[in-house]
Structures are given as C-alpha cells and as structure tokens.
Design a protein around this motif. Structure first.
Motif, PDB file in Angstrom:
ATOM      1  N   UNK A  40      18.337  -3.312  -3.728  1.00 28.80           N
ATOM      2  CA  UNK A  40      19.881  -2.723  -3.123  1.00 28.80           C
ATOM      3  C   UNK A  40      19.099  -1.030  -2.630  1.00 28.80           C
ATOM      4  N   UNK A  41      19.593  -1.290  -1.437  1.00 29.59           N
ATOM      5  CA  UNK A  41      19.026   0.404  -0.662  1.00 29.59           C
ATOM      6  C   UNK A  41      20.087   1.080  -0.529  1.00 29.59           C
ATOM      7  N   UNK A  42      19.586   2.333  -0.865  1.00 33.15           N
ATOM      8  CA  UNK A  42      20.770   3.064  -1.373  1.00 33.15           C
ATOM      9  C   UNK A  42      20.543   4.424  -0.512  1.00 33.15           C
ATOM     10  N   UNK A  62      15.616   2.469  -2.561  1.00 32.58           N
ATOM     11  CA  UNK A  62      16.202   1.154  -3.109  1.00 32.58           C
ATOM     12  C   UNK A  62      15.523   1.604  -4.454  1.00 32.58           C
ATOM     13  N   UNK A  63      16.834   0.812  -5.339  1.00 33.95           N
ATOM     14  CA  UNK A  63      17.042   0.830  -6.780  1.00 33.95           C
ATOM     15  C   UNK A  63      17.271  -1.052  -7.425  1.00 33.95           C
ATOM     16  N   UNK A  64      16.542  -1.418  -8.460  1.00 30.29           N
ATOM     17  CA  UNK A  64      16.699  -2.292  -9.176  1.00 30.29           C
ATOM     18  C   UNK A  64      17.026  -2.674 -10.619  1.00 30.29           C
ATOM     19  N   UNK A  65      16.997  -3.318 -10.978  1.00 27.87           N
ATOM     20  CA  UNK A  65      17.086  -2.788 -12.667  1.00 27.87           C
ATOM     21  C   UNK A  65      17.736  -1.482 -12.815  1.00 27.87           C
ATOM     22  N   UNK A 106      10.879   4.665  -2.745  1.00 20.53           N
ATOM     23  CA  UNK A 106      10.845   4.243  -1.657  1.00 20.53           C
ATOM     24  C   UNK A 106      10.040   3.540  -1.268  1.00 20.53           C
ATOM     25  N   UNK A 107      10.301   2.431   0.059  1.00 19.41           N
ATOM     26  CA  UNK A 107       9.119   1.798   1.234  1.00 19.41           C
ATOM     27  C   UNK A 107       8.779   2.933   1.764  1.00 19.41           C
ATOM     28  N   UNK A 108       6.711   2.447   0.885  1.00 21.93           N
ATOM     29  CA  UNK A 108       6.097   2.651   1.954  1.00 21.93           C
ATOM     30  C   UNK A 108       5.707   2.543   3.162  1.00 21.93           C
ATOM     31  N   UNK A 109       5.950   0.871   3.797  1.00 20.32           N
ATOM     32  CA  UNK A 109       6.099   0.333   4.764  1.00 20.32           C
ATOM     33  C   UNK A 109       6.890  -0.233   5.412  1.00 20.32           C
ATOM     34  N   UNK A 110       7.488  -0.756   6.278  1.00 22.48           N
ATOM     35  CA  UNK A 110       8.540  -1.735   6.672  1.00 22.48           C
ATOM     36  C   UNK A 110       8.027  -3.105   6.085  1.00 22.48           C
ATOM     37  N   UNK A 111       9.157  -4.045   5.525  1.00 22.35           N
ATOM     38  CA  UNK A 111       9.056  -5.208   5.184  1.00 22.35           C
ATOM     39  C   UNK A 111      10.482  -5.770   4.001  1.00 22.35           C
ATOM     40  N   UNK A 112      10.018  -6.759   3.573  1.00 21.60           N
ATOM     41  CA  UNK A 112      11.189  -7.326   3.083  1.00 21.60           C
ATOM     42  C   UNK A 112      11.455  -6.717   1.686  1.00 21.60           C
ATOM     43  N   UNK A 123       1.592  -1.041  -0.074  1.00 17.74           N
ATOM     44  CA  UNK A 123      -0.005  -0.182  -0.120  1.00 17.74           C
ATOM     45  C   UNK A 123       0.774   0.937   0.149  1.00 17.74           C
ATOM     46  N   UNK A 124       0.395   2.455  -1.404  1.00 20.76           N
ATOM     47  CA  UNK A 124       1.239   3.320  -1.147  1.00 20.76           C
ATOM     48  C   UNK A 124       3.313   3.131  -1.818  1.00 20.76           C
ATOM     49  N   UNK A 125       3.273   2.004  -2.123  1.00 20.93           N
ATOM     50  CA  UNK A 125       4.565   2.144  -2.843  1.00 20.93           C
ATOM     51  C   UNK A 125       4.381   2.151  -3.780  1.00 20.93           C
ATOM     52  N   UNK A 126       4.988   3.502  -4.393  1.00 17.94           N
ATOM     53  CA  UNK A 126       5.171   4.262  -5.629  1.00 17.94           C
ATOM     54  C   UNK A 126       6.477   3.737  -6.673  1.00 17.94           C
ATOM     55  N   UNK A 127       5.972   2.814  -8.380  1.00 15.88           N
ATOM     56  CA  UNK A 127       7.189   2.190  -8.834  1.00 15.88           C
ATOM     57  C   UNK A 127       7.532   3.076  -9.934  1.00 15.88           C
TER      58      UNK A 127
END
Length: 214
Positions: A179-181, A161-164, A169-175, A131-135
């Motif tokens: 790659x988190x910068x 984070x980034x990949x590919x 930006x994570x909207x909540x805690x989770x796995x 919920x709330x995460x934006x690609x």
C-alpha cells in the motif's frame, strides 16, 4: 532441533530460515549468522535477508545435513551483531494513491496515519527485493495492513509503501503489492557510486513529513 528450514536455491545456493519473531534482536542474530557463515570454507557469499540467510556456494553441496547442522548450531548460540549505523533523515510527501485506503483499513484519520508512520526511527533490517531497496523494522503495529489483492504493475522509484508490519521506499520503478502512501525524490541506488546502495543493514531512517495530500 529448532523449527528451522534449509532449502536449495538452484544448484549452488541454500536458504536458511529459522522460525523467529520479526524484531530487531532476531535480525541482529541473522546479521551475525551471515557474518560468521561468510568465513566458512566453500561459501562465496552470505546474504542476510528478512529473518533468513542465503549462502552462495563455490560448488554444488554434497553435505547439506552438515550445512544445516552448522547453521542451526550457530543460530542456537544466540550470537548477535549490533550495528551503530548512520542515521538518514528523509523529507517525505505523504501523497500516495493508497493513503486514504490505509486510513480506512486502520480506522484512523489520515493525519494520524502520517503521524504514526513518521514517528519511529526505523532500522534497515535487510537490503533486497531489488537493488537498493531497504526492508525497515519499527512500524507502529496500528498501521499493519494486508498486501493488496491486485498488485500495481508499476510504481515510480521513491514510492513509500507498507504491508504487514513492514515499510520501505522503492529504489527504482517497478510493480508492488504493498500500500503506497508517499513519495520522495531521494535516490537509494546509484550504480555510478561506490557503494551503489545508499543504505546498509543497521542504518536508520527518520521520515520528515513535508506534505500531506490524501
């Protein structure tokens, strides 16, 4: 017939996946297809994803061939939805646990990684994953990196984070297997607000580096 795939998700949802490059023009086509399909009889909701559209249906579909044909025709029409979304500037600390690794993988110094990442004006292509995460689209291709072989079991909300060729930006805690910068204290999702998600497809983001710590 173009290279497109229609798949069932459970008993009352279908996923339409056209084969197309990952760019803003094609994502605008995805937005337009979702808007039009949402008006069809029997469609409860049409959700735009990353180069795909999910249709949530009122009933178990019995004419999948017709749905696929209609979606394909709509995609082939080339219709696009251009959105004048709002621009959000975000103060970002580039202090993530993988910043030095991204620099090593790209062959760039840390300060150049930060400059390249903060330079573009990113567009929200889709909201999902959680919920709330934006690609976000717009990442400099020089920062393209593979996903992590071993995902981290938990990252705090606000992790950048980034990949590919994607970043977000994570909207909540989770796995996360990206790659988190960096990190920010801004909240992207608040169930007490209406709407609960801070951003929508077509909105734009600029990152303002306020700290760099590799």
């Amino acid at each position: 017939m173009p290279d497109a795939k229609l798949s069932m998700i459970g008993s009352r949802a279908v996923l339409f996946q056209p084969s197309c490059p990952f760019d803003l023009a094609n994502q605008q086509r995805i937005w337009a297809v979702a808007d039009e399909a949402a008006t069809w009889k029997g469609v409860r909701e049409a959700v735009p994803g990353m180069t795909n559209v999910t249709l949530l249906l009122d009933h178990v579909p019995i004419e999948l061939d017709r749905i696929e044909k209609d979606l394909t025709a709509l995609w082939e029409s080339g219709i696009r939805k251009q959105v004048e979304g709002r621009l959000l500037a975000i103060d970002m600390a580039y202090d993530g646990p993988h910043l030095a690794e991204v620099a090593e993988m790209t062959g760039l110094p840390v300060d150049k990684v930060v400059r390249l990442h903060a330079a573009p004006e990113y567009t929200v292509y889709a909201v999902g994953s959680h919920a709330g995460y934006c690609y976000l689209g717009g990442l400099d291709p020089r920062l393209e990196t593979p996903r992590r072989k071993v995902p981290l079991p938990r990252l705090p909300g606000g992790s950048l984070s980034l990949a590919g060729l994607q970043t977000g930006v994570s909207a909540s805690a989770g796995p996360s297997g990206w790659n988190t910068i960096g990190s920010t204290g801004l909240s992207f999702f608040d169930p007490e607000c209406s709407p609960a998600a801070l951003l929508r497809p077509g909105d734009r983001i600029r990152f303002n580096p306020v700290e760099v710590k590799a």
